[in-house]
Write a protein that holds these residues in place. Structure first.
Motif, mmCIF file in Angstrom:
data_model
loop_
_atom_site.group_PDB
_atom_site.id
_atom_site.type_symbol
_atom_site.label_atom_id
_atom_site.label_comp_id
_atom_site.label_asym_id
_atom_site.label_seq_id
_atom_site.Cartn_x
_atom_site.Cartn_y
_atom_site.Cartn_z
ATOM 1 N N GLU A 49 0.135 -4.683 2.295
ATOM 2 C CA GLU A 49 -0.026 -5.299 0.980
ATOM 3 C C GLU A 49 0.551 -6.713 0.983
ATOM 4 O OE1 GLU A 49 0.413 -2.371 -2.407
ATOM 5 O OE2 GLU A 49 1.962 -3.819 -2.962
ATOM 6 N N TYR A 50 -0.044 -7.567 0.174
ATOM 7 C CA TYR A 50 0.498 -8.893 -0.124
ATOM 8 C C TYR A 50 0.802 -8.905 -1.617
ATOM 9 C CZ TYR A 50 -1.616 -10.407 4.281
ATOM 10 O OH TYR A 50 -1.970 -10.547 5.595
ATOM 11 N N GLN A 51 1.940 -9.476 -1.973
ATOM 12 C CA GLN A 51 2.309 -9.582 -3.383
ATOM 13 C C GLN A 51 2.714 -11.020 -3.683
ATOM 14 O OE1 GLN A 51 5.617 -6.875 -3.677
ATOM 15 N NE2 GLN A 51 4.305 -5.073 -3.806
ATOM 16 N N GLU A 70 6.897 6.322 8.117
ATOM 17 C CA GLU A 70 8.025 6.775 7.312
ATOM 18 C C GLU A 70 8.722 5.630 6.591
ATOM 19 O OE1 GLU A 70 10.760 9.344 9.302
ATOM 20 O OE2 GLU A 70 9.167 10.412 10.348
ATOM 21 N N ILE A 71 8.552 4.400 7.092
ATOM 22 C CA ILE A 71 9.205 3.264 6.433
ATOM 23 C C ILE A 71 8.240 2.099 6.292
ATOM 24 C CG2 ILE A 71 11.488 3.878 7.345
ATOM 25 C CD1 ILE A 71 11.203 1.246 9.067
ATOM 26 N N TYR A 72 8.592 1.218 5.359
ATOM 27 C CA TYR A 72 7.926 -0.061 5.248
ATOM 28 C C TYR A 72 8.960 -1.102 4.848
ATOM 29 C CZ TYR A 72 7.624 0.874 0.191
ATOM 30 O OH TYR A 72 7.912 1.167 -1.116
ATOM 31 N N ILE A 92 5.728 9.980 -0.794
ATOM 32 C CA ILE A 92 4.383 10.552 -0.874
ATOM 33 C C ILE A 92 3.786 10.410 -2.279
ATOM 34 C CG2 ILE A 92 5.055 12.933 -1.404
ATOM 35 C CD1 ILE A 92 2.345 11.899 1.120
ATOM 36 N N GLU A 93 4.653 10.321 -3.305
ATOM 37 C CA GLU A 93 4.159 10.174 -4.670
ATOM 38 C C GLU A 93 3.534 8.799 -4.897
ATOM 39 O OE1 GLU A 93 7.851 10.528 -4.449
ATOM 40 O OE2 GLU A 93 7.429 12.593 -3.938
ATOM 41 N N VAL A 94 3.953 7.815 -4.105
ATOM 42 C CA VAL A 94 3.509 6.437 -4.288
ATOM 43 C C VAL A 94 2.440 6.044 -3.271
ATOM 44 C CG1 VAL A 94 4.266 4.020 -4.335
ATOM 45 C CG2 VAL A 94 5.780 5.820 -5.222
ATOM 46 N N TRP A 95 2.603 6.511 -2.028
ATOM 47 C CA TRP A 95 1.749 6.070 -0.932
ATOM 48 C C TRP A 95 0.927 7.218 -0.361
ATOM 49 C CZ3 TRP A 95 1.504 0.956 -0.197
ATOM 50 C CH2 TRP A 95 2.563 0.182 -0.648
ATOM 51 N N GLY A 96 -0.306 6.912 -0.004
ATOM 52 C CA GLY A 96 -1.168 7.843 0.716
ATOM 53 C C GLY A 96 -1.589 7.201 2.030
ATOM 54 N N ASP A 97 -1.946 8.008 2.995
ATOM 55 C CA ASP A 97 -2.376 7.509 4.300
ATOM 56 C C ASP A 97 -3.895 7.435 4.318
ATOM 57 O OD1 ASP A 97 -2.980 7.044 6.977
ATOM 58 O OD2 ASP A 97 -1.409 8.349 7.720
ATOM 59 N N SER A 98 -4.433 6.251 4.591
ATOM 60 C CA SER A 98 -5.873 6.052 4.666
ATOM 61 C C SER A 98 -6.204 5.467 6.034
ATOM 62 C CB SER A 98 -6.326 5.106 3.548
ATOM 63 O OG SER A 98 -7.690 4.826 3.670
ATOM 64 N N ASN A 99 -6.609 6.332 6.961
ATOM 65 C CA ASN A 99 -6.938 5.907 8.326
ATOM 66 C C ASN A 99 -5.781 5.173 8.993
ATOM 67 O OD1 ASN A 99 -9.558 6.988 8.222
ATOM 68 N ND2 ASN A 99 -10.278 5.161 7.153
ATOM 69 N N GLY A 100 -4.566 5.696 8.826
ATOM 70 C CA GLY A 100 -3.405 5.114 9.491
ATOM 71 C C GLY A 100 -2.762 3.957 8.754
ATOM 72 N N ILE A 101 -3.272 3.615 7.578
ATOM 73 C CA ILE A 101 -2.697 2.526 6.798
ATOM 74 C C ILE A 101 -2.279 3.058 5.430
ATOM 75 C CG2 ILE A 101 -3.136 0.285 5.702
ATOM 76 C CD1 ILE A 101 -5.105 -0.312 7.933
ATOM 77 N N LYS A 103 -1.706 3.195 1.623
ATOM 78 C CA LYS A 103 -2.378 2.645 0.438
ATOM 79 C C LYS A 103 -1.677 3.210 -0.786
ATOM 80 C CE LYS A 103 -5.956 0.712 2.529
ATOM 81 N NZ LYS A 103 -6.082 -0.697 2.659
ATOM 82 N N ARG A 104 -1.478 2.349 -1.784
ATOM 83 C CA ARG A 104 -0.871 2.822 -3.032
ATOM 84 C C ARG A 104 -1.797 3.835 -3.695
ATOM 85 N NH1 ARG A 104 3.706 0.341 -4.827
ATOM 86 N NH2 ARG A 104 4.036 -1.710 -3.932
#
Length: 108
Positions: A49-51, A70-72, A92-101, A103-104
């Motif tokens: 992500e860019y913010q 596990e971290i970012y 896990i409540e905030v982030w999901g895994d989409s093809n190894g990346i 995503k919120r």
């Protein structure tokens, strides 16, 4: 959103030009995350992500792994050195895994 900030941050980190906020150091200690993991996350991880934050751009780098990350790390593309804003464990409540990346998840 494409951005050149991640390339500049990586170039600085390779030269050892990197600062840590007080919050980042506190969170790293609290979450038992070593400097080497943070640097590896930036150099070898993926941008998730860019913010746009006031005058700075913050870049979120996920951990480089073939498992679920596990971290970012959140890095401000500040001058003269990038600044680690904070280091987080993936929730896990905030982030999901989409093809190894990471995503919120959409807020319901």
């Amino acid at each position: 959103m494409k951005n050149a900030s991640d390339k500049w941050i990586k170039a600085c980190v390779k030269k050892g030009d990197l600062d840590y906020s007080f919050l980042a150091k506190s969170r790293m200690l609290e979450r038992k995350i070593e400097d080497e993991i943070v640097v590896d996350c930036i150099l070898n991880g993926k941008v998730i992500e860019y913010q746009k934050q006031y005058k700075d751009v913050h870049v979120l780098f996920q951990e480089a792994t073939d498992k679920e990350p596990e971290i970012y790390v959140i890095v401000a593309a500040a001058y003269p050195n990038p600044v680690i804003v904070t280091v987080c464990r993936t929730m896990i409540e905030v982030w999901g895994d989409s093809n190894g990346i990471l995503k919120r998840r959409q807020r319901v």
